[in-house]
Write an enzyme that holds these catalytic residues in place. Structure first.
Site, short mmCIF file in Angstrom:
data_model
loop_
_atom_site.label_atom_id
_atom_site.label_comp_id
_atom_site.label_asym_id
_atom_site.label_seq_id
_atom_site.Cartn_x
_atom_site.Cartn_y
_atom_site.Cartn_z
N TYR A 1 44.90 40.03 34.47
CA TYR A 1 45.04 41.00 35.56
C TYR A 1 45.26 42.42 35.02
CZ TYR A 1 45.74 37.16 38.92
OH TYR A 1 45.56 36.05 39.71
N GLU B 1 41.20 34.70 47.64
CA GLU B 1 40.07 35.47 48.16
C GLU B 1 38.94 34.62 48.74
OE1 GLU B 1 41.07 35.06 45.01
OE2 GLU B 1 39.41 34.99 43.59
N GLU C 1 42.81 41.08 47.43
CA GLU C 1 41.94 39.98 47.87
C GLU C 1 40.62 40.51 48.43
OE1 GLU C 1 42.91 37.42 46.60
OE2 GLU C 1 45.05 37.84 46.40
N1 BES Z 1 42.42 34.42 42.86
C1 BES Z 1 43.80 34.71 42.75
C2 BES Z 1 44.68 33.50 42.92
C3 BES Z 1 44.42 32.39 41.92
C4 BES Z 1 44.11 32.64 40.60
C5 BES Z 1 44.54 31.08 42.33
C6 BES Z 1 43.89 31.58 39.72
C7 BES Z 1 44.32 30.04 41.45
C8 BES Z 1 43.98 30.29 40.14
C9 BES Z 1 44.22 35.78 43.75
O1 BES Z 1 43.28 36.76 43.95
C10 BES Z 1 45.42 36.47 43.16
O2 BES Z 1 45.29 37.06 42.13
N2 BES Z 1 46.57 36.40 43.84
C11 BES Z 1 47.79 37.01 43.39
C12 BES Z 1 48.07 38.28 44.15
C13 BES Z 1 47.51 39.51 43.54
C14 BES Z 1 47.93 40.71 44.37
C15 BES Z 1 47.87 39.71 42.12
C16 BES Z 1 48.93 36.09 43.67
O3 BES Z 1 48.73 35.11 44.39
O4 BES Z 1 50.02 36.33 43.21
ZN ZN Z 2 42.99 37.96 42.28
#
Ligand code: BES
Ligand code: ZN
Length: 622
Positions: free
Chosen positions: A403, A293, A318
Site C-alpha cells: 500500500y 472493491e 475502494e
Molecule cells: N482490496 C482490499 C482488501 C483486501 C486486500 C482483502 C487483500 C483481501 C486481501 C481493499 O481495497 C483495502 O485495501 N481495504 C483496506 C482499506 C483501505 C482504505 C486501505 C482495509 O480493509 O483496511
Molecule cells: Zn485496496
C-alpha cells in the site's frame, strides 16, 4: 506453445464450436499463478453462470456453476480450484456426465477439481454445495445484525477464497464474465457485484425469491461477490446509491453524500468510470475489512460511519480500485502492490481534489508512519514490493508495504516528471491495460516506454529496480509533510512533558490529527496520573469515531490502564475489522497483564468474527 500460436488454436476452436455463442478468446495469462491449480493454457474458464440457493438453516449454498470453457482441441482436463466444496455431479452442455476427481486438499490452496473433457465439451456444469465453514462466506444470526430479526450472508473473495463458494479457476489472471440466479428466503434480498436484472427479484414459490445478476466485463474471480440480508437502498446520485440494513440507512446515506463527486474527481484522473453504477453496501460490523472493491458494489465496514464524513478516504480508496485493481488487475498475488499501491496513490489524489491538499497531506503522512512501523516489524524480504509468496498464503503479503511503499513510488515518479506528464501517462496506463491483468514486469515496460521514453537521466534519477526488488524504502522517496500534523506533534510533546490535558489546543482537531496525536502518545511513557487526566478530560473511550477510539485503546493498553478495559472489551466484541482487532490483540498478548484479557475476550467474541479475522487472531491469541 507460444502465446500467439495458442491464441490462434483457441480461435480456431471457437470458430467451429457449432450452435450457441462461441466463447470469447482472451489471451491466456502471461505468467503462472502459484496460488491456483488451473492450467489455463490448456483449458480456461471464460464465463461463470451461477444458479444457487441460500440455505440459512444449514448455512450453505447449493446449486450449479456452469462454466464456459476456452480450450485447445487436445485438452483432456479442465482443472478448477475448490475448497471444501461437495461436488455432486458434473456434466457437459448436452447433459452428458463428465468424469471428475477431487485431488487431496493442500494447505492454503484447497483441492484441485480435475474434470475430464472430451473433444466436444464447451460448457461444464458443476452441481455442488458449499461447506458450513466456507472461508469466503459468513452466515450471521439475526443477533449479529442491526435489525436483529433476519439472518445475513455475505462473501469475501480476495485473495483466494472464491474457490470456497464457486468451483472455478481462482486466479486474478484468469478473467471471467459472470451471471447469477440467487434464490433466497423472503423477505431477504440478494445483491451482487454485478448489474441487477429485474430489481426486486421474482417470486420463486415456497416463500422464496430469485434475484438475477449479470457482469458483462471479464473480471478476476476474487471480485465476484454476494450479500443477502434485510437490505434497503437509498439513491445518492445519478449512478450512486447505498444498500444497508434499514436501521443504518439514514446514517450511511448522510456519510456517503460525496460519492458522486468522488467519481467525477476520479474520472478526471483515471478516465471514464467504466462499470456503470457505483453503489456501496454497508455491512454488519463483523465485516473483516475496511472495504472491498467488488465491482459496481463496494463492500464497506460500518465502522466508517463516524457521523462527520471524516473517514471517507476509505471510499475514495475502494472507488479508485475501479481503475487500479478492477480495470487493471494484478496478474498474481506477488504483484499485489500494483493493485494496492496505485490505489493508495489514486485515493490520495481523489482526497486532494475533493477536500484539499492539507487533508491529502495528512493522510499521506499517516500512511508513511504506518509504513515505517511495518518495515521495523517485517522480515526484510517482505518489505520488497515484489514479494515472494511461494508456499505462503497471499494474505501474508497484505501489509502496509504494498500500500504505502507502492504509493510512495507513485508520488516519487509524479514528482520527478511533474503532473503535466504524469497524469496523462496514468490515464493512458489504465486505458492500455483496461480489463487485463498485468505483472510488475509489464508495468515497468509500460512506464519505460510510455513515460520515461529513453530519458536516461530521468531513469537514473528514479532508479526503479531497488524500489521493486530491494527491501526498505529507497532514499529517493519523496517525503510527505503536513503542518497540521506537526502542530499535533508539538502538543503531544508538551503533554508528555507534563502539561495538563485541559491546556491542549484540541478544539479544531480533525480525526487525522487525533489519530496522529494518539499515535505519538502510544510510545510516550505516560504516568498513571497523565492517563487519568487524558481519559477524564478528553473522554476518548466514548468516541463514536472508530479510528480515534482504536488509537486511544492502543495507548491505554500500552500503559496497562485498567479503566479503559470495558471499552477495549466492547470494541473487540462489537466489530470484526481485522485492522482493528489484530493490533489490539497483539498489544494485549505482549504482557502478562494483557494476556488473560485477550484470551477471555477472544473466546467470547471469536464466533462473531469472519474466518479472515479469526484465522489471523488464532495465530496471536493462544
Ligand atoms: N482490496 C482490499 C482488501 C483486501 C486486500 C482483502 C487483500 C483481501 C486481501 C481493499 O481495497 C483495502 O485495501 N481495504 C483496506 C482499506 C483501505 C482504505 C486501505 C482495509 O480493509 O483496511
Ligand atoms: Zn485496496
Amino acid at each position: 506453445m507460444t502465446r500467439v500460436l495458442l491464441a490462434a488454436v483457441l480461435l480456431a476452436v471457437s470458430g467451429c464450436s457449432g450452435a450457441g455463442s462461441p466463447p470469447p478468446m482472451p489471451e491466456p495469462p502471461s505468467v503462472p499463478d502459484i496460488h491456483s491449480h488451473a492450467r489455463p493454457a490448456e483449458a480456461r474458464v471464460t464465463h461463470v453462470s451461477l444458479n444457487l440457493e441460500a440455505d440459512f438453516p444449514k448455512r450453505l449454498l447449493r446449486g450449479t456453476a456452469t462454466l464456459t470453457v476456452a480450450r485447445t482441441p487436445q485438452a483432456r482436463t479442465l482443472v478448477l480450484d475448490t475448497q471444501g466444496l461437495r461436488i455432486e455431479r458434473v456434466f457437459d452442455q448436452d447433459q452428458h456426465p463428465l468424469p471428475f476427481a477431487l485431488r487431496p486438499a493442500e494447505p492454503v490452496l484447497g483441492q484441485a477439481l480435475d474434470i475430464t473433457l472430451s473433444e466436444a465439451v464447451e460448457r461444464v456444469t458443476v452441481q455442488y454445495q458449499t461447506s458450513q465453514d466456507a472461508a469466503a462466506l459468513q452466515w450471521l444470526t439475526p443477533a449479529q445484525t442491526s435489525g436483529k430479526s433476519q439472518p445475513y450472508l455475505y462473501s469475501q473473495g480476495q485473495a483466494i477464497l472464491t474457490r470456497s463458494w464457486i468451483p472455478t479457476q481462482d486466479s486474478p489472471g484468469i478473467r471471467q464474465t459472470y451471471d447469477a440466479r440467487i434464490t433466497v428466503p423472503t423477505p431477504l434480498k440478494a445483491v451482487m457485484a454485478a448489474e441487477m436484472l429485474a430489481p426486486g427479484g421474482r417470486d420463486a414459490g415456497q416463500g422464496r425469491r430469485t434475484f438475477e445478476f449479470r457482469m458483462e466485463h471479464a473480471i478476476p474471480p476474487y471480485l465476484i461477490a454476494l450479500a443477502v440480508g434485510d437490505l434497503s437502498f437509498r439513491e445518492l446520485g445519478p449512478r450512486t446509491g447505498v444498500y444497508t440494513e434499514p436501521a443504518m440507512l439514514e446514517s450511511a446515506a448522510s456519510e456517503l453524500v460525496d460519492l458522486e463527486k468522488m467519481i467525477t474527481a476520479a474520472e478526471a484522473l483515471g478516465g471514464p468510470y467504466r462499470w456503470g453504477r457505483y453503489d456501496v453496501l454497508v455491512l454488519p460490523p463483523s465485516f473483516p475489512f475496511g472495504g472491498m472493491e467488488n465491482p459496481r458494489l463496494t463492500f464497506a465496514t460500518p465502522t466508517i460511519l463516524a457521523g462527520d464524513r471524516s473517514l471517507v478516504s476509505l471510499l475514495a480508496h475502494e472507488l479508485a480500485h475501479s481503475w487500479s485493481g478492477n480495470l487493471v488487475s494484478n496478474a498474481t498475488w506477488g504483484d499485489f502492490w500494483l493493485n494496492e499501491g496505485v490505489t493508495t496513490y489514486f485515493e490520495n489524489r481523489i482526497m486532494e481534489a475533493l477536500y484539499g491538499a492539507d487533508r491529502a497531506a495528512m493522510l499521506a503522512v499517516l500512511g508513511r508512519g504506518e509504513l515505517a512501523r511495518a518495515m521495523q516489524d517485517l522480515p526484510a524480504a517482505d518489505t520488497r514490493l515484489q514479494i515472494d509468496l511461494k508456499g505462503r498464503d497471499p494474505d501474508d503479503g497484505m501489509t502496509a508495504v504494498p500500500y504505502e511503499k507502492g504509493a510512495a513510488l507513485f508520488h516519487t515518479i509524479e514528482q520527478a516528471v511533474g503532473r503535466d506528464r504524469f497524469d496523462p501517462w496514468l490515464r493512458g496506463y489504465f486505458n492500455r491495460h483496461a480489463f487485463t491483468s498485468i505483472t510488475t514486469g509489464q508495468f515497468v515496460t509500460d512506464l519505460q516506454q510510455q513515460l520515461l521514453r529513453g530519458d536516461t537521466a530521468l531513469e537514473a534519477r528514479l532508479d526503479l529496480q531497488p524500489w521493486l526488488t530491494q527491501p526498505g524504502l529507497p532514499p529517493t522517496a519523496v517525503v510527505p509533510s503536513s503542518p497540521a500534523l506537526a502542530e499535533v506533534e508539538s502538543e503531544a510533546r508538551r503533554f508528555g512533558a507534563g502539561a495538563a490535558a485541559g491546556t491542549l489546543q484540541t478544539a479544531a482537531w480533525s480525526t487525522q490529527q487525533w489519530q496522529h496525536f494518539l499515535e505519538q502518545l502510544r510510545t510516550a511513557r505516560l504516568a498513571p496520573a497523565q492517563m487519568r487526566d487524558l481519559d477524564t478530560t478528553l473522554a476518548l473511550a466514548a468516541s463514536g469515531n472508530s479510528e480515534i477510539l482504536f488509537a486511544w485503546l492502543r495507548v491505554a493498553i500500552a500503559r496497562q490502564y485498567d479503566p479503559a478495559l470495558p471499552a477495549v472489551e466492547r470494541f473487540l466484541s462489537s466489530q470484526g475489522r481485522r485492522k482493528f482487532l489484530k493490533p489490539l490483540y497483539e498489544d494485549l498478548m505482549q504482557t502478562p497483564w494483557g494476556q488473560p484479557i485477550a484470551r477471555r475476550v477472544y473466546s467470547q467474541a471469536r464466533p462473531s468474527y469472519h474466518s479472515v479475522s479469526s484465522g489471523t487472531i488464532d495465530t496471536i491469541v493462544e
